[in-house]
Design an enzyme around this catalytic site. Structure first.
Site, PDB file in Angstrom:
ATOM      1  N   LYS A 120       0.862  -1.190   0.000  1.00 27.14           N
ATOM      2  CA  LYS A 120       0.000   0.000   0.000  1.00 27.14           C
ATOM      3  C   LYS A 120       0.890   1.228   0.000  1.00 27.14           C
ATOM      4  O   LYS A 120       2.033   1.176   0.464  1.00 27.14           O
ATOM      5  CB  LYS A 120      -0.875   0.013   1.257  1.00 27.14           C
ATOM      6  CG  LYS A 120      -2.088   0.914   1.162  1.00 27.14           C
ATOM      7  CD  LYS A 120      -3.269   0.238   0.500  1.00 27.14           C
ATOM      8  CE  LYS A 120      -4.465   1.153   0.393  1.00 27.14           C
ATOM      9  NZ  LYS A 120      -5.663   0.423  -0.043  1.00 27.14           N
TER      10      LYS A 120
HETATM   11  P1  NAD Z   1     -13.569   7.846  -2.386  1.00 24.10           P
HETATM   12  O1  NAD Z   1     -12.560   8.904  -2.150  1.00 24.10           O
HETATM   13  O2  NAD Z   1     -14.078   7.594  -3.754  1.00 24.10           O
HETATM   14  O3  NAD Z   1     -14.863   8.132  -1.456  1.00 24.10           O
HETATM   15  C1  NAD Z   1     -14.793   8.312  -0.084  1.00 24.10           C
HETATM   16  C2  NAD Z   1     -16.178   8.700   0.428  1.00 24.10           C
HETATM   17  O4  NAD Z   1     -16.134   8.748   1.861  1.00 24.10           O
HETATM   18  C3  NAD Z   1     -16.659  10.082  -0.025  1.00 24.10           C
HETATM   19  O5  NAD Z   1     -18.047  10.040  -0.271  1.00 24.10           O
HETATM   20  C4  NAD Z   1     -16.372  10.974   1.187  1.00 24.10           C
HETATM   21  O6  NAD Z   1     -17.223  12.089   1.252  1.00 24.10           O
HETATM   22  C5  NAD Z   1     -16.658   9.996   2.303  1.00 24.10           C
HETATM   23  N1  NAD Z   1     -15.999  10.367   3.572  1.00 24.10           N
HETATM   24  C6  NAD Z   1     -14.726  10.802   3.742  1.00 24.10           C
HETATM   25  N2  NAD Z   1     -14.502  11.084   5.037  1.00 24.10           N
HETATM   26  C7  NAD Z   1     -15.652  10.807   5.688  1.00 24.10           C
HETATM   27  C8  NAD Z   1     -16.049  10.876   7.034  1.00 24.10           C
HETATM   28  N3  NAD Z   1     -15.194  11.291   7.981  1.00 24.10           N
HETATM   29  N4  NAD Z   1     -17.325  10.506   7.355  1.00 24.10           N
HETATM   30  C9  NAD Z   1     -18.180  10.095   6.406  1.00 24.10           C
HETATM   31  N5  NAD Z   1     -17.857  10.003   5.100  1.00 24.10           N
HETATM   32  C10 NAD Z   1     -16.612  10.363   4.752  1.00 24.10           C
HETATM   33  O7  NAD Z   1     -12.943   6.523  -1.739  1.00 24.10           O
HETATM   34  P2  NAD Z   1     -13.263   5.015  -2.112  1.00 24.10           P
HETATM   35  O8  NAD Z   1     -12.360   4.570  -3.206  1.00 24.10           O
HETATM   36  O9  NAD Z   1     -14.744   4.840  -2.243  1.00 24.10           O
HETATM   37  O10 NAD Z   1     -12.755   4.275  -0.786  1.00 24.10           O
HETATM   38  C11 NAD Z   1     -13.552   4.200   0.391  1.00 24.10           C
HETATM   39  C12 NAD Z   1     -13.013   3.098   1.280  1.00 24.10           C
HETATM   40  O11 NAD Z   1     -13.018   1.872   0.569  1.00 24.10           O
HETATM   41  C13 NAD Z   1     -11.571   3.279   1.773  1.00 24.10           C
HETATM   42  O12 NAD Z   1     -11.470   2.708   3.059  1.00 24.10           O
HETATM   43  C14 NAD Z   1     -10.773   2.456   0.786  1.00 24.10           C
HETATM   44  O13 NAD Z   1      -9.529   2.043   1.316  1.00 24.10           O
HETATM   45  C15 NAD Z   1     -11.710   1.309   0.587  1.00 24.10           C
HETATM   46  N6  NAD Z   1     -11.479   0.539  -0.633  1.00 24.10           N
HETATM   47  C16 NAD Z   1     -11.513   1.132  -1.861  1.00 24.10           C
HETATM   48  C17 NAD Z   1     -11.316   0.356  -2.992  1.00 24.10           C
HETATM   49  C18 NAD Z   1     -11.411   0.934  -4.369  1.00 24.10           C
HETATM   50  O14 NAD Z   1     -11.330   0.156  -5.328  1.00 24.10           O
HETATM   51  N7  NAD Z   1     -11.630   2.224  -4.531  1.00 24.10           N
HETATM   52  C19 NAD Z   1     -11.047  -1.017  -2.867  1.00 24.10           C
HETATM   53  C20 NAD Z   1     -11.041  -1.577  -1.610  1.00 24.10           C
HETATM   54  C21 NAD Z   1     -11.262  -0.797  -0.497  1.00 24.10           C
END
Ligand code: NAD
Length: 431
Positions: A120
């Site tokens: 990561k």
């Molecule tokens: P992203 O940046 O697209 O979206 C994040 C979302 O979370 C946004 O809607 C934001 O407004 C919201 N957010 C941020 N801080 C917040 C808070 N304090 N309270 C409430 N909402 C809040 O990110 P993503 O790619 O959707 O990733 C989200 C999670 O999923 C992370 O933990 C990431 O590690 C995990 N993840 C993502 C992927 C991927 O393929 N993108 C894969 C596996 C895991």
């Protein structure tokens, strides 16, 4: 001579009083260790990342000043294959967080049996404070600094919080410039025009939906009409919301970093996407019945709750208030071990991050395979393969959980850590 105590001491770069997300991961490993049999003699390997690279990332700002940012790439374990895991741009990124996220990648990749280790990366930066040009310079300099240890057969970054297809395109281009070759397979989550895969953008949310559907069958929850509450409306939460709504579920609440929108009859998710695209957040959505303070989100009753924002959101403080049947961890590390116990006692079925959100890395794996063969699959093919892998992984974990009478999280760790440590054992130690 090394004593047993020294052998189990924390690495010196950690603050024992504040281990952060890495501390959560260590507790999860402690829970699985009694189930590892003879392989447990290798378990210390899982408690230390193989390699940590900390880099200074200087850029020239648009106003001519020079700014420095702290960046990391952590390769936790590469026994089963090259490192694989996203890159996060966020002002709160810490080494402990990147270490934990890299370790969860090791577990996740083994859980769905893709031939990768765990890695990561991250930069401690609020990308909203940067112009597009500054963001590009930051990404390129970071890529150059970590280019020593990444590569299509070494370690393959991907998007995570606040990074996207464009950031991956800049990373790939920077790496290609340094190496003097095309290097498409150095990152995944690329734009389609650069060797990206169809279905990658939706893959994590789709995987959350598929594992959710399996969990719902086990818990006797009908998806049609089920109330779903989602924290995070980005790549993961936004896609999961669409898929659950399309399947007839009522998405009763969506929270983002600005607040929570609620509609007991089900929010219109297509309209909510449009609103967020135009306004930048869910706040002010005209289709909502109510707007709530951030913390009130945890009081909303649902059949399915999906944390899909950041880690350590469900804690001993809010877990007692949560009224739901199934938690699908779209985010990485959203539930603390204390909250895990409280919710398990309340008979909530938790599908852990290392299983529920593995759809993203699964389609990243498809992308990497397609890049190597320069032969691209149809979206239907990709979605069908993804669905099969996620269903099989869920059912394998379910069987272990029934057999050993453990939670789905511990069962996923048993399955995954066994695979990782078996690979470790047959390799033997070098030299
Ligand atoms: P992203 O940046 O697209 O979206 C994040 C979302 O979370 C946004 O809607 C934001 O407004 C919201 N957010 C941020 N801080 C917040 C808070 N304090 N309270 C409430 N909402 C809040 O990110 P993503 O790619 O959707 O990733 C989200 C999670 O999923 C992370 O933990 C990431 O590690 C995990 N993840 C993502 C992927 C991927 O393929 N993108 C894969 C596996 C895991």
């Amino acid at each position: 001579m090394t004593t047993a105590h020294q052998q189990h001491a924390l690495p010196s770069y950690l603050n024992p009083d504040d281990l952060g997300p890495w501390g959560v991961y260590l507790q999860q490993i402690d829970r699985v260790t009694p189930h590892l049999g003879n392989l447990s003699r290798w378990v210390e390997t899982l408690k230390r990342p193989k390699r940590i690279l900390t880099v200074d990332v200087p850029i020239e700002r648009d106003d001519g000043s020079i700014a420095h940012y702290e960046g990391y790439r952590v390769q936790h374990n590469m026994s089963r294959g090259p490192g694989k895991g996203g890159v996060r741009f966020h002002q709160d990124v810490t080494l402990s967080e990147v270490m934990a996220l890299s370790a969860w990648m090791t577990v996740k990749n083994a859980a769905v049996n893709v031939p990768y280790g765990g890695a990561k990366g991250g930069i401690r930066v609020d990308p909203k404070t940067l112009s597009r040009g500054e963001l590009q310079r930051l990404t390129r300099r970071y890529t150059s600094e970590i280019s020593l240890i990444i590569g299509p057969n070494k370690d393959i970054p991907a998007p995570d919080v606040n990074t996207n297809e464009q950031v991956m395109a800049w990373m790939m281009d920077s790496y290609a410039m340094i190496e003097g070759n095309l290097s498409t397979g150095v990152v995944t989550g690329k734009p389609i025009s650069l060797g990206g895969s169809l279905g990658r953008r939706e893959a994590t949310g789709r995987g959350v939906f598929v594992t959710g559907r399996e969990a719902a069958i086990k818990r006797g929850v009908e998806i049609h009409g089920a109330r779903v509450a989602i924290q995070g409306f980005g790549n993961v939460g936004g896609v999961a919301a669409t898929m659950f709504a399309d399947a007839g579920a009522k998405v009763v609440a969506v929270q983002d970093h600005t607040g929570t929108v609620v509609h007991q009859g089900g929010l219109d998710i297509a309209r909510l996407h449009q609103h967020v695209a135009e306004c930048g957040s869910v706040t002010g959505f005209p289709g909502a019945e109510a707007f709530l303070e951030r913390d009130a989100f945890w009081d909303i009753e649902s059949e399915i709750l999906i944390p899909a924002a950041l880690e350590q959101q469900i804690t001993a403080d809010n877990a007692p208030r949560i009224r739901t049947k199934i938690i699908l961890e779209g985010a990485n590390g959203p539930t603390t071990p204390e909250a895990d116990d409280i919710l398990t006692d309340k008979d909530v079925l938790i599908v852990p991050d290392v299983l529920a959100n593995a759809g993203g890395v699964t389609v990243s794996y498809f992308e990497w395979v397609q890049d190597f063969s320069s032969f691209f699959w149809s979206e239907d093919e990709i979605n069908a393969r993804l669905t099969r892998i996620m269903q099989d992984a869920f059912n394998a974990v379910w069987s272990v959980s029934q057999e050993k009478k453990v939670t789905l999280r511990t069962a996923t760790f048993i399955l995954a850590c066994t695979r990782v440590l078996q690979a470790r054992e047959v390799r033997g130690l070098y030299p």
